[in-house]
Design a protein around this motif. Sequence first.
Motif, PDB file in Angstrom:
ATOM      1  N   ASP A  56      37.084  47.444  39.012  1.00 47.24           N
ATOM      2  CA  ASP A  56      38.345  48.155  39.206  1.00 47.24           C
ATOM      3  C   ASP A  56      39.208  47.899  37.972  1.00 47.24           C
ATOM      4  OD1 ASP A  56      40.846  49.089  39.913  1.00 47.24           O
ATOM      5  OD2 ASP A  56      41.029  47.917  41.747  1.00 47.24           O
ATOM      6  N   CYS A  90      40.261  38.855  40.699  1.00 47.48           N
ATOM      7  CA  CYS A  90      41.300  39.870  40.573  1.00 47.48           C
ATOM      8  C   CYS A  90      42.415  39.305  39.693  1.00 47.48           C
ATOM      9  CB  CYS A  90      41.849  40.247  41.954  1.00 47.48           C
ATOM     10  SG  CYS A  90      43.108  41.543  41.900  1.00 47.48           S
ATOM     11  N   GLY A 134      43.449  49.709  44.417  1.00 46.09           N
ATOM     12  CA  GLY A 134      42.639  48.491  44.302  1.00 46.09           C
ATOM     13  C   GLY A 134      42.364  47.888  45.654  1.00 46.09           C
ATOM     14  N   GLU A 163      45.907  40.547  38.011  1.00 44.16           N
ATOM     15  CA  GLU A 163      46.894  41.623  38.012  1.00 44.16           C
ATOM     16  C   GLU A 163      48.074  41.234  37.121  1.00 44.16           C
ATOM     17  OE1 GLU A 163      48.044  42.622  41.979  1.00 44.16           O
ATOM     18  OE2 GLU A 163      45.977  42.619  42.726  1.00 44.16           O
ATOM     19  N   GLU A 203      44.634  32.331  45.891  1.00 48.97           N
ATOM     20  CA  GLU A 203      45.418  33.491  45.486  1.00 48.97           C
ATOM     21  C   GLU A 203      46.833  33.036  45.167  1.00 48.97           C
ATOM     22  OE1 GLU A 203      46.945  37.788  47.343  1.00 48.97           O
ATOM     23  OE2 GLU A 203      45.287  36.687  48.277  1.00 48.97           O
ATOM     24  N   SER A 255      38.460  42.924  39.266  1.00 49.16           N
ATOM     25  CA  SER A 255      39.579  43.862  39.262  1.00 49.16           C
ATOM     26  C   SER A 255      40.564  43.418  38.191  1.00 49.16           C
ATOM     27  CB  SER A 255      40.258  43.883  40.643  1.00 49.16           C
ATOM     28  OG  SER A 255      41.369  44.751  40.648  1.00 49.16           O
ATOM     29  N   ARG A 315      42.397  35.282  42.905  1.00 52.05           N
ATOM     30  CA  ARG A 315      43.336  36.339  42.543  1.00 52.05           C
ATOM     31  C   ARG A 315      44.585  35.712  41.930  1.00 52.05           C
ATOM     32  NH1 ARG A 315      47.878  38.783  45.259  1.00 52.05           N
ATOM     33  NH2 ARG A 315      48.362  40.802  44.286  1.00 52.05           N
ATOM     34  N   TRP A 342      44.024  44.599  36.355  1.00 50.86           N
ATOM     35  CA  TRP A 342      45.189  45.472  36.233  1.00 50.86           C
ATOM     36  C   TRP A 342      45.949  45.009  35.000  1.00 50.86           C
ATOM     37  CZ3 TRP A 342      47.659  46.282  41.754  1.00 50.86           C
ATOM     38  CH2 TRP A 342      46.664  46.742  42.628  1.00 50.86           C
ATOM     39  N   LYS A 349      34.308  36.922  43.354  1.00 51.59           N
ATOM     40  CA  LYS A 349      35.325  37.975  43.328  1.00 51.59           C
ATOM     41  C   LYS A 349      36.517  37.517  42.494  1.00 51.59           C
ATOM     42  CE  LYS A 349      38.176  40.875  46.354  1.00 51.59           C
ATOM     43  NZ  LYS A 349      38.553  41.166  47.765  1.00 51.59           N
ATOM     44  N   ASP A 382      36.529  33.194  45.483  1.00 55.68           N
ATOM     45  CA  ASP A 382      37.446  34.323  45.496  1.00 55.68           C
ATOM     46  C   ASP A 382      38.744  33.887  44.810  1.00 55.68           C
ATOM     47  OD1 ASP A 382      39.143  36.445  46.079  1.00 55.68           O
ATOM     48  OD2 ASP A 382      38.484  36.647  48.152  1.00 55.68           O
ATOM     49  N   SER A 390      32.413  41.105  41.876  1.00 55.32           N
ATOM     50  CA  SER A 390      33.541  42.038  41.895  1.00 55.32           C
ATOM     51  C   SER A 390      34.599  41.581  40.907  1.00 55.32           C
ATOM     52  CB  SER A 390      34.142  42.108  43.310  1.00 55.32           C
ATOM     53  OG  SER A 390      35.343  42.868  43.321  1.00 55.32           O
TER      54      SER A 390
END
Length: 485
Positions: free
Chosen positions: A338, A272, A483, A274, A206, A298, A246, A300, A270, A244, A296
């Motif tokens: 998401d 994400c 989220g 953003e 992340e 996400s 992000r 944004w 997963k 994972d 998953s």
Amino acid sequence: MEDLPEALVTEILKRITSTSDLNSLSLVSKQLYKIEGNQRGAIHVGSGLCTATKALTSLCARFPNLRKVEIDYTGWIRGHGKQLDKKGLSVFSSHCSSLTDLTLSFCSCIDDSGLGCLAYCKTLVSLRLNSTPKITSHGLLSVAVGCTSLSALHLIDCEKIDSVEWLEYLGRDRSLEELVVKNCKGINHHDFLKFGSGWMKLQKFEFERKRGIYDCVPGDVIYDSSYDAHSMDIYDFCCESLKDLRLAHIKTWPEVGLRAVLGKCKALEKLCLEYVQALNDIDMIALSRSCSNLKSISLWLNLQRYSSDISYCETRTSFTDNSLYALALNCPMLQIVDLSFTGCAADWPSEIGFTQQGFLVLIQSCPIRVLVLNTANFFDDEGMKALSSSPYLETLELILCEAVTDAGMHFIGQATHLSNLTLRLCHEVTDVGVAELGHAHKLESLVIDCCSKVSLQGARGVAKSVHYSSNFSDALMKTIGIGGY
């Protein structure tokens, strides 16, 4: 109680999870005091840890088998006494031989020499530093060299960490499985390319750049929508264990940086993204082709300027339907979606690169169980009708979806497995539409947040659990931070 075998008492105490209950029990007898102290594996202490070194020494003597320690000075003021300093951290190496997990939050007195004491904690597996203003890269390097069992490192709001010798060392050592770096202004996303072979073992990564006030406002830079960042051999590293990922608030143009990771994560489950600038459909297509295990996603997205032709430029969000088609084709395990769009006006649907047609292809191709749509101006009652036939949908959140009306509520009420519904700032839904939901008697929970045409009376009895709020500021804050699945 004194006559019971120690093994039986220990087993009884293991079943008691409340800290206050354990503290009370330890006062009953010397036997319980000793057994409870020996079996306590975790403690959380706050700003009340005054005369810190002495107090921490006493705690470690009281609980000799501590594995997890969290020290959090949130809200600390000088009147609370002295904070933990470099001498205090030496207590862990001398008194906590079983320590595996340490979190230090808002510890303003700990410097590099103090952090260096952790190098003697050979069992330390996880270290989290949150708002430790005196820590620099030198202290981190000491930990990287000394803590040979370290597999998880979190750095949050650590302002003085800049150079990345510690990152290069951990990369060569290949010990990290989890790396989280957020709001550390001295570290940029290009630095992580120096992690090298460390990417091979990493399972969670992340990175969130420390954001500026205008991050969500489209600038003057025009990105090339046909640019392929995944054809560059210079970023030839392996991250096949990553599950994972992000990335938040990073700028990838003109250099590629972490953008190259998206096409290399074969185990990714997963994702994400953003407000990552300069990404395009080629990035998402490359990712989808590698990540058949993706469960998953996400996204944004904010407005950016794109062009593949010097004579034409459009302002829109990063991805188009081509990305949705690629996910639908290549990610058959996708369950959680998401989508959030920032700065897109309802009367300018072209500002969102996705259309309802492309979105429904994704929904109909993948077993979507959880769906969150925030300011999805392309989505209307026809979309709700299509969702109603989804055989998997269990949870639906609609935020600022202005084209969804009571007719949409009628359709979604027929969804076979829908049990959780959230409507936030959906002002075209009324009590009539909410009543439609109650006719099916399926909903376990219903959340109505600041939907101006829905009353508390209208929401009552529609689901087994109903949460109703008309507070606009609370709803807006939840919308901004939505989220996290």
